[in-house]
Design an enzyme around this catalytic site. Structure first.
Site, short mmCIF file in Angstrom:
data_model
loop_
_atom_site.label_atom_id
_atom_site.label_comp_id
_atom_site.label_asym_id
_atom_site.label_seq_id
_atom_site.Cartn_x
_atom_site.Cartn_y
_atom_site.Cartn_z
N LYS A 271 0.86 -1.18 0.00
CA LYS A 271 0.00 0.00 0.00
C LYS A 271 0.90 1.23 0.00
CE LYS A 271 -4.09 0.07 2.17
NZ LYS A 271 -5.22 -0.24 1.29
N1 PPE Z 1 -7.51 -3.06 -3.14
C1 PPE Z 1 -7.14 -1.78 -2.93
C2 PPE Z 1 -6.55 -1.01 -4.04
C3 PPE Z 1 -7.34 -1.22 -1.67
O1 PPE Z 1 -6.96 0.03 -1.45
C4 PPE Z 1 -7.94 -1.98 -0.64
C5 PPE Z 1 -8.17 -1.38 0.71
C6 PPE Z 1 -8.30 -3.32 -0.91
C7 PPE Z 1 -8.07 -3.82 -2.17
C8 PPE Z 1 -8.87 -4.22 0.14
O2 PPE Z 1 -7.88 -4.60 1.09
P1 PPE Z 1 -8.25 -4.95 2.60
O3 PPE Z 1 -8.63 -3.65 3.26
O4 PPE Z 1 -7.02 -5.55 3.14
O5 PPE Z 1 -9.39 -5.89 2.57
N2 PPE Z 1 -8.40 0.01 0.70
C9 PPE Z 1 -8.27 0.79 1.92
C10 PPE Z 1 -8.25 2.28 1.65
C11 PPE Z 1 -9.49 2.90 1.14
C12 PPE Z 1 -9.38 4.43 1.08
O6 PPE Z 1 -10.19 5.05 0.35
O7 PPE Z 1 -8.53 5.01 1.78
C13 PPE Z 1 -9.31 0.38 2.94
O8 PPE Z 1 -10.32 -0.22 2.60
O9 PPE Z 1 -9.09 0.65 4.12
#
Ligand code: PPE
Length: 305
Positions: A149
């Protein structure tokens, strides 16, 4: 910030911060849920381990170890006396030097907390959202770290999301360079077809912690799961589609590229998984009690007192 409790107005960074100019930071998104036994952070260690992997990828040395970061998260929750909140640890390079070369830059850790309701709207959680394929391609794995991230990588999400909203949709779907489904701007993708739950797999997508949890919960419910790549038309013709993410939780998709999905509302499998997920995050599923991390006793006392 760097171990200190700093009020919002004072929680600022210098304009010369390296990460502000080059997107050279890494972050996490974590949710803390209200449970019968007090606030519980969902899969905290997994999130911090991913933060460490992200930092490693960006050649950053986080000035705190796993236990230190975990303690920081609990301090941020306790200091604000949250019952439930979103937690955003951010590791960033500071103002010691500018220029792309990150060598020798000062590295800092900030842990932000705030109340974050339904990411794609309360109504979205129940009725489903409308999404479009972005005109922007997902960052390919040889252009950006995709399992990390990284703040700068989110410029990709920002252009895609901004475009989708401007065009009247709720969220964007990004495809990879071959045209396969990658992920949403901040979510992983699932679809249901013929009673099978398909967890969309893509090398350019984040390995979501919610995604992994949903695969496990589907197993509990006896729903067959297949992991694999997917095309747009497989999704158009699916019975159900949903997004998963820490912020988005499980959000049904009722329309994709102007095609009605299934009955055009939340599907039954999505709803079952949402219910199971809600139980798990609230510490009400004995099988997954280890997913919920409770506050160390000291911190809870501080929050109350
Ligand atoms: N893909 C991306 C690109 C992504 O940013 C997230 C989380 C996920 C998949 C899902 O990952 P997980 O949270 O481990 O299930 N995105 C984070 C940020 C969102 C934002 O707008 O800031 C979140 O959901 O916390």
């Amino acid at each position: 910030m760097d171990g200190k409790n700093v009020p919002f107005e004072k929680a600022t960074i210098p304009i010369f911060a390296h990460t502000l100019h080059y997107g050279s930071g890494v972050f996490e998104g974590i949710r803390c849920y209200k449970t019968r036994k007090g606030p519980a952070v969902f899969r905290l260690k997994e999130h911090i381990l991913r933060l460490q992997r992200s930092a490693r990828c960006m050649l950053m040395e986080i000035p705190y170890d796993l236990d230190g970061i975990v303690r920081g998260v609990w301090e941020a929750i306790a200091d604000n006396a949250w019952e439930a909140c979103y937690v955003r640890p951010l590791v960033y390079r500071g103002a010691k030097k500018l220029g792309v070369d990150p060598t020798g830059a000062d590295v800092h850790l900030a842990i932000c907390t705030w109340e974050w309701g339904a990411y794609l709207g309360e109504e979205g959680l129940e009725k489903g959202i409308r999404i479009m394929t972005s005109s922007w391609m997902k960052n390919p794995a040889n252009s950006m770290p995709t399992k990390a991230k990284v703040t700068g990588a989110y410029a990709n999400s920002v252009v895609a999301k901004g475009e989708a909203i401007a065009m009247g949709f709720d969220e964007a779907m990004l495809l990879d360079r071959r045209g396969f489904i990658a992920e949403g701007s901040g979510e992983n993708v699932f679809y249901v077809s013929g009673g099978v739950l398909h967890a969309v797999d893509n090398l350019s997508a984040l390995e979501g912690i919610t995604r992994e949890s949903v695969i496990v919960l589907a197993g509990d419910l006896g729903i067959p799961v297949q992991v694999g790549s997917a095309t747009k038309d497989q999704l158009y013709n699916a019975d159900e589609i949903f997004f998963t993410g820490t912020a988005a939780e499980i959000t049904p998709i009722r329309e994709y590229d102007l095609r009605k999905i299934g009955e055009g509302r939340r599907g039954p499998v999505t709803e079952r998984l949402q219910k199971a997920f809600t139980k798990a995050v609230r510490g009400e599923d004995e099988r997954h009690i280890d997913w919920c991390e409770y506050a160390p006793a000291v911190r809870t006392a501080k929050a109350k007192g």
